[in-house]
Design a protein around this motif. Structure first.
Motif, PDB file in Angstrom:
ATOM      1  N   UNK A 162     -30.885  -5.612 -42.017  1.00  0.00           N
ATOM      2  CA  UNK A 162     -29.795  -4.709 -41.663  1.00  0.00           C
ATOM      3  C   UNK A 162     -28.679  -4.790 -42.685  1.00  0.00           C
ATOM      4  N   UNK A 216     -27.215  -0.908 -49.047  1.00  0.00           N
ATOM      5  CA  UNK A 216     -27.773   0.300 -49.704  1.00  0.00           C
ATOM      6  C   UNK A 216     -27.015   1.547 -49.281  1.00  0.00           C
ATOM      7  N   UNK A 217     -26.741   1.605 -47.979  1.00  0.00           N
ATOM      8  CA  UNK A 217     -26.069   2.793 -47.461  1.00  0.00           C
ATOM      9  C   UNK A 217     -24.687   2.948 -48.082  1.00  0.00           C
ATOM     10  N   UNK A 218     -23.992   1.791 -48.174  1.00  0.00           N
ATOM     11  CA  UNK A 218     -22.670   1.833 -48.802  1.00  0.00           C
ATOM     12  C   UNK A 218     -22.791   2.293 -50.257  1.00  0.00           C
ATOM     13  N   UNK A 261     -25.268   4.065 -51.554  1.00  0.00           N
ATOM     14  CA  UNK A 261     -25.661   5.478 -51.554  1.00  0.00           C
ATOM     15  C   UNK A 261     -24.438   6.361 -51.342  1.00  0.00           C
ATOM     16  N   UNK A 262     -23.606   5.910 -50.373  1.00  0.00           N
ATOM     17  CA  UNK A 262     -22.422   6.711 -50.085  1.00  0.00           C
ATOM     18  C   UNK A 262     -21.523   6.822 -51.308  1.00  0.00           C
ATOM     19  N   UNK A 312     -29.802  -2.851 -45.617  1.00  0.00           N
ATOM     20  CA  UNK A 312     -29.697  -1.404 -45.375  1.00  0.00           C
ATOM     21  C   UNK A 312     -28.253  -0.954 -45.501  1.00  0.00           C
ATOM     22  N   UNK A 313     -27.358  -1.796 -44.892  1.00  0.00           N
ATOM     23  CA  UNK A 313     -25.946  -1.423 -44.927  1.00  0.00           C
ATOM     24  C   UNK A 313     -25.430  -1.379 -46.366  1.00  0.00           C
TER      25      UNK A 313
END
Lengths: 354, 354, 354
Positions: C336, C342-344, C346-347, C339-340
């Motif tokens: 998790x 990566x998400x940050x 990506x954002x 993922x977080x």
């Protein structure tokens, strides 16, 4: 024996609601009582019987204000009941033999108090002392130099080893053994050599000990059961244990060597305690608890290994819920995989987009 | 009895540091000892008492080099202590009766060795054999055809059923029963029919058995307790069990039918074993363990159902931590929901962007 | 005694495969049997011995069709075995004394049936009744007003307190105590006052009770062990307990006060039950279970606190797997976080892209 309700109320210090002149001839449980009996109501679960009982009168708590039968209101109906049996119905209590049976064997220099009763085939060792009114049933063995106080009551086939000291008003039920050797060995090259158990056991006043109990003598000094403690059947108490005053040890509990129990403690059934720890005053050990370290005063422990009870309950609730937790974790895993898949797909589309 | 420190050191094979000529008149625990006593220091937790004890001399391990009192340095102070009691202070040991009491009842063809002592009201069945120097206390029952070796010591109210065989130097404490029927029934249409228990019990040399123990006879063949094994109080040993040499079975443990225990094994207090399994040599069963399958030699198991101890400890630590695990999982779930919400929002914005 | 195989087959109602005329002179276990013996094969794990046994004949189930030795095929080989011992080899069973030993003490108005046997130093209280063919071993104590039915068998050093009633064909092993006081106290200002235990114990027909068992008398009314129930060694049964017909209570189990057990129930070894609950007909309580609430009929419970067995097994499997679950959760947490992150990232790139 016959008593009026008025006499009984006076004896226990209670207040009558109803006919004070009725005559009581017996005492019985609320479900089994019949005309002429007095009964008592302590446990609220028996409240439905208050108007159904066959008894002629009921001893109740102050909470009860009246009933269809005469009642005696008291602070503590159980205590009142405990007191009145010998007042109203002494014939309902165990009847013991009296006198020294001609087959009882008394060693040399045995000292017997007034009105001691010793049953057939009991054996009392040299220099033993037995206090006034004590009753020893048949088949008991009382070792040499044992001291027993006044008003003792030892049922059949009890064994008390040499040099043990027992206070006043001690009750010991059949088959119990006091003063067997402590379980102590020193192991050299895998052979176990017996360590002599030179100490003794001291049982103070007002202790009651159930049937088939084993209390071992100390290596040195003493195993000690203090005043007012009550011990149930089949309990094991190892060498050098000390149990404080007014404690309760329920059936099949076991206490290992040199452990010290405080006053007013409760060990519930089948609880087991390792050696060389202490249990504080008023502590409660739950049934079947396996106690591996000392327990603070005024706390309750349960489970194996025993933990503080509220924590143990919480942990137990967690344990019961484990199948659901496993499901939750499996779902979370799946969810994360989905998110990852989506994220990878999004990234690709972002890439393609980029 | 009086011994000089020199005599004692010679007897136990130790080395004196201090005055070898002091006279020792008694033996006692380090906390209770007084002038004239010798004591011993084996457990390091009593080290602070080495200079505080009232004893005149102390038996110590080789680790101790000197003290404010004379010491005897030995390999094993507990073993030295175990040996010297009868040397220095035989009067501190239990004193037994001697001779055959006139009320003891001997059946026909009973064979007694030299200097056998049988207490009052003991009953010995036909064809029983009791070896030299064995001591049977009052109220014991020795069934017909029982064989007891030399130097046995059976305290009061022990029951030995017919045909049981007991070796040399066996000690049995009061209330113990050897050779009661194994618990075997065959159930037909919900009624239980007794299966005759035609076997016996064999107790080998140097076994000690505590008080109120029950050891059942075998269905066929024998229940067997091998040489040197020591059994504590209130232990249950079922029919056809075999316990190997020099094992230790602590109080209130129970062994179900036909289970086989190896040599040098330890069953701690209240441990329970199912039937028809085996426990290997030197295995240790922790207190209260519930053993449902065989235990390999040289391993330790604990818990219910019993598992390899290091694994059980690890699992126990996990169990204790469960409330935190539940919190972690709840947080993870929340986190995943957040991530999902963000991802959905991002996708929307990406869509809008797209 | 000598019997032909034909006689034995007729007696147990089985079918012979092989020579019906061979002569049987003894009875023994399949591993220990020798020429002339008959043995039996009930447990499939002994199947390999069918051709190895030294026995001259074997009682088998209907599943077995033939063997290298003559066999008797029956519905239930264990039951057949249970029946034939007294038919073929009565000399293998315990031999009891006969007659009233001159040292037995009988109180006033004792009533003895035909062919009662009372051993040395047994004591029978006033008004006791002992039925035909009952056998009381030495050192037993039978209180006043006790009633014992026909064909009873009480081994040495059993204690039966006053007023207890015991049915026909009851077997009680040595050291057992029936009718000791229930463990009842009322506590006022931390002192425990004894509550008189005015009730009794009733043991119905065909009950067998092991050695060193304790069964307490009721406060009022009775503690009741119903017909056909079998109780193993060192069991504790508290006051006012009722155990239904044909139940089985294995060694060291304990039942607290006023608990009611149904018919055909099984309490395995070291199980413990709290008071004032009920256990339904045919329920099974697993070994060491700690039962804290009522158990429905026809169910099995295990563990502490006891739960429905299949649920307990599932939970146990979960518990065993906990170390892996902790690992899984740690991995999920890491995943998790990844993922977080990566998400940050990506954002940010989306931002930069935007």
């Amino acid at each position: 024996m016959q008593k009026t309700l008025k006499e009984i109320a006076k004896f226990i210090g209670g207040e009558i609601v109803g006919d004070a002149d009725i005559v009581i001839t017996g005492i019985c449980g609320i479900k089994e009582a019949q005309k002429g009996d007095i009964t008592f109501l302590a446990n609220p679960k028996y409240l439905p019987f208050i108007d159904k009982t066959g008894a002629s009168a009921i001893i109740t708590s102050r909470q009860i204000e009246r009933a269809s039968k005469p009642i005696i209101r008291t602070e503590d109906p159980s205590l009142a009941f405990a007191k009145i049996v010998s007042f109203i119905a002494p014939e309902a209590e165990a009847k013991h033999h009296t006198g020294i049976h001609p087959t009882a064997i008394l060693g040399k220099n045995v000292s017997l108090g007034k009105d001691v009763a010793i049953g057939p085939y009991a054996v009392v060792g040299d220099y033993a002392i037995i206090g006034d009114n004590s009753i020893i049933y048949s088949g008991c063995f009382i070792g040499h130099h044992v001291k027993i106080g006044n008003n003792g009551l030892f049922y059949s086939n009890v064994s008390i080893r040499e040099n043990v000291t027992i206070g006043d008003r001690v009750i010991i039920h059949s088959g119990t053994v006091i003063g067997s050797d402590g379980f102590g060995f020193v192991t050299v090259k895998s052979k176990h050599h017996k360590i002599p158990q030179l100490g003794t056991v001291i049982i103070e006043d007002d202790v009651e000990i159930g049937s088939n109990v084993s209390i071992d003598r100390a290596r040195f000094d003493k195993t000690l059961i203090c005043r007012g403690t009550k011990i149930d059947n089949l309990v094991h108490i190892a060498h050098n244990v000390i149990v404080g005053e007014n404690s309760i040890i329920v059936a099949q509990a076991g206490i290992s060597g040199s452990t010290i129990i405080g006053r007013g403690a409760t060990l519930a059934g089948q609880a087991g305690l390792v050696g060389h720890i202490s249990v504080g005053d008023n502590a409660v050990i739950a049934a079947q608890a396996g106690v591996t370290k000392s327990v603070p005063a005024n706390t309750m422990v349960s489970g194996y290994p025993a933990r503080e009870h509220s924590k143990a309950l919480k942990i137990n609730a967690c344990v019961q819920n484990l199948p659901k937790l496993y499901e939750s974790v499996t779902k979370l895993k799946k969810k994360i995989e989905e998110l990852e898949t989506r994220m990878n797909a999004d990234n690709k589309s972002a890439d393609s987009c980029g």
